[in-house]
Scaffold this motif. Structure first.
Motif, PDB file in Angstrom:
ATOM      1  N   SER A  16      -2.367  41.826  -2.992  1.00 57.54           N
ATOM      2  CA  SER A  16      -2.954  41.159  -1.839  1.00 57.54           C
ATOM      3  C   SER A  16      -2.223  41.614  -0.749  1.00 57.54           C
ATOM      4  N   SER A  17      -0.956  42.313  -0.699  1.00 55.12           N
ATOM      5  CA  SER A  17      -0.333  42.826   0.660  1.00 55.12           C
ATOM      6  C   SER A  17      -1.164  43.939   1.078  1.00 55.12           C
ATOM      7  N   MET A  18      -0.730  44.354   2.252  1.00 50.18           N
ATOM      8  CA  MET A  18      -1.487  45.424   2.904  1.00 50.18           C
ATOM      9  C   MET A  18      -1.109  46.656   2.061  1.00 50.18           C
ATOM     10  N   GLN A  19       0.248  46.891   1.700  1.00 55.27           N
ATOM     11  CA  GLN A  19       0.594  48.089   0.955  1.00 55.27           C
ATOM     12  C   GLN A  19      -0.165  48.138  -0.406  1.00 55.27           C
ATOM     13  N   GLY A  20      -0.207  46.999  -0.942  1.00 52.22           N
ATOM     14  CA  GLY A  20      -1.126  47.039  -2.200  1.00 52.22           C
ATOM     15  C   GLY A  20      -2.569  47.465  -2.301  1.00 52.22           C
ATOM     16  N   GLN A  21      -3.247  46.797  -1.075  1.00 51.56           N
ATOM     17  CA  GLN A  21      -4.603  47.370  -0.694  1.00 51.56           C
ATOM     18  C   GLN A  21      -4.783  48.654  -0.581  1.00 51.56           C
ATOM     19  N   THR A  22      -3.748  49.178   0.225  1.00 52.85           N
ATOM     20  CA  THR A  22      -3.956  50.761   0.558  1.00 52.85           C
ATOM     21  C   THR A  22      -3.683  51.281  -0.821  1.00 52.85           C
ATOM     22  N   LEU A  23      -2.868  50.967  -1.690  1.00 52.67           N
ATOM     23  CA  LEU A  23      -2.536  51.956  -2.993  1.00 52.67           C
ATOM     24  C   LEU A  23      -3.870  51.868  -3.568  1.00 52.67           C
ATOM     25  N   ARG A  24      -4.544  50.700  -3.682  1.00 49.03           N
ATOM     26  CA  ARG A  24      -5.899  50.604  -4.411  1.00 49.03           C
ATOM     27  C   ARG A  24      -6.952  51.154  -3.711  1.00 49.03           C
ATOM     28  N   VAL A  25      -6.964  51.494  -2.541  1.00 50.52           N
ATOM     29  CA  VAL A  25      -7.888  52.323  -1.790  1.00 50.52           C
ATOM     30  C   VAL A  25      -7.624  53.815  -2.356  1.00 50.52           C
ATOM     31  N   LYS A  26      -6.369  54.217  -2.212  1.00 48.33           N
ATOM     32  CA  LYS A  26      -5.925  55.445  -2.630  1.00 48.33           C
ATOM     33  C   LYS A  26      -6.421  55.835  -3.883  1.00 48.33           C
ATOM     34  N   GLU A  27      -6.270  54.830  -5.060  1.00 47.67           N
ATOM     35  CA  GLU A  27      -6.425  54.953  -6.363  1.00 47.67           C
ATOM     36  C   GLU A  27      -8.003  55.413  -6.373  1.00 47.67           C
ATOM     37  N   ILE A  28      -8.704  54.451  -5.760  1.00 45.32           N
ATOM     38  CA  ILE A  28     -10.357  54.658  -5.645  1.00 45.32           C
ATOM     39  C   ILE A  28     -10.721  56.005  -4.918  1.00 45.32           C
ATOM     40  N   LEU A  29     -10.047  56.452  -4.004  1.00 43.80           N
ATOM     41  CA  LEU A  29     -10.495  57.710  -3.243  1.00 43.80           C
ATOM     42  C   LEU A  29      -9.957  58.821  -4.149  1.00 43.80           C
ATOM     43  N   LEU A  30      -8.767  58.997  -4.915  1.00 44.15           N
ATOM     44  CA  LEU A  30      -8.486  59.846  -5.756  1.00 44.15           C
ATOM     45  C   LEU A  30      -9.772  60.069  -7.001  1.00 44.15           C
ATOM     46  N   ARG A  31     -10.119  58.770  -7.498  1.00 45.29           N
ATOM     47  CA  ARG A  31     -10.927  58.824  -8.617  1.00 45.29           C
ATOM     48  C   ARG A  31     -12.359  59.670  -8.230  1.00 45.29           C
TER      49      ARG A  31
END
Length: 285
Positions: A87-102
């Motif tokens: 839920s934190s901004m950092q966590g959301q950014t990491l999730r977006v990066k995970e999706i982008l790399l996939r």
């Protein structure tokens, strides 16, 4: 949307041509729930419809069977609600990066293209570590992937200065003739003196198209020093190679290249080439 399977789906024209789906096609449609503010809300109520999907182009969402796993993973990732540790901004950014790399690693051209566009929009919000950069660079070297996808990714990496000249040199040394021509064209905007010897070597290639492509790729001040290698093309019997050499020498725009062009403008055996060079020299002053 997880509703009952429909036996029939109808599309209607809305400011562009009809969708060209065929029976048994698989498509991913992004559904928007109709609400009172939507222009089609009343029509939806009358027709018993609760959702609408807008397509940017006719067949944008057709999906091949081999791409389904990637689409399903990506859609599920976007649909999953944030968890406590995300839920934190950092966590959301990491999730977006995970999706982008996939998405960047997908073999679907549409998904990869979408990821590259998303990456441009995201800008510097996503920071990649060395391992992630290495993974993406490995994709640019994977000969089983279409060359246009690999080059689009490489250009994105280069624009962000995440890779150096060695990433381009790897392709210049190893790609087959057909793909190498595309590599040469893609170096535009990323010219480097480090590429000079690899491109100059191609001026002796037996394939005329590749020789022409190599010559035109040298048309940049970064390749000062390649002037003499272009002289045989300037004096060749093939006008196409003459034009390519002229273009390259004009692009290099060194004292030596200008001297070669001045000499050719006066002494070249082909009157058309003499006139071309004279006109181009007059334009650039």
């Amino acid at each position: 949307y997880k509703g009952e399977a429909l036996s029939r789906v109808e599309f209607f024209q809305d400011a562009h041509g009809h969708a060209h789906y065929q029976a048994a096609d698989t498509a991913v449609l992004f559904l928007q729930q109709l609400n009172e503010g939507h222009q089609l809300y009343r029509n939806g109520q009358l027709g018993g419809e609760a959702y609408v999907s807008h397509q940017a182009r006719n067949t944008e969402h057709r999906v091949s069977a081999g791409d389904l796993d990637d689409y399903q993973w990506i859609l599920n990732a976007y649909a999953a609600p944030p968890t406590a540790n995300k839920s934190s901004m950092q966590g959301q950014t990491l999730r977006v990066k995970e999706i982008l790399l996939r998405m960047l690693a997908s073999r679907s051209a549409d998904i990869t293209e979408s990821a590259l566009l998303d990456w441009e929009t995201i800008g510097q919000a996503i920071q990649l570590d060395d391992a992630e950069i290495g993974t993406l660079q490995a994709l640019t070297r994977d000969s089983t992937r279409p060359i246009n996808m690999r080059l689009a990714l490489l250009r994105s990496l280069s624009r962000r200065k995440l890779v150096g000249e060695d990433a381009w040199i790897y392709l210049l040394e190893r790609e087959n003739d057909k793909d190498l021509l595309l590599v040469l064209r893609s170096t535009q905007g990323f010219e480097s003196s480090e590429f000079t010897r690899y491109i100059v070597n191609l001026l002796d290639h037996p394939t005329a198209d590749l020789v022409e492509g190599a010559a035109r790729a040298l048309g940049h001040p970064a390749y000062s020093g390649a002037e003499n290698a272009l002289t045989p093309l300037l004096n060749a019997d093939d006008p196409r190679l003459n034009y390519a050499a002229v273009s390259a020498l004009l692009g290099i725009n060194s004292q030596h290249s200008r001297a070669l062009l001045q000499d050719a403008a006066a002494n070249h055996s082909n009157a058309k080439i003499r006139r071309l060079i004279t006109a181009r020299i007059n334009v650039i002053g």
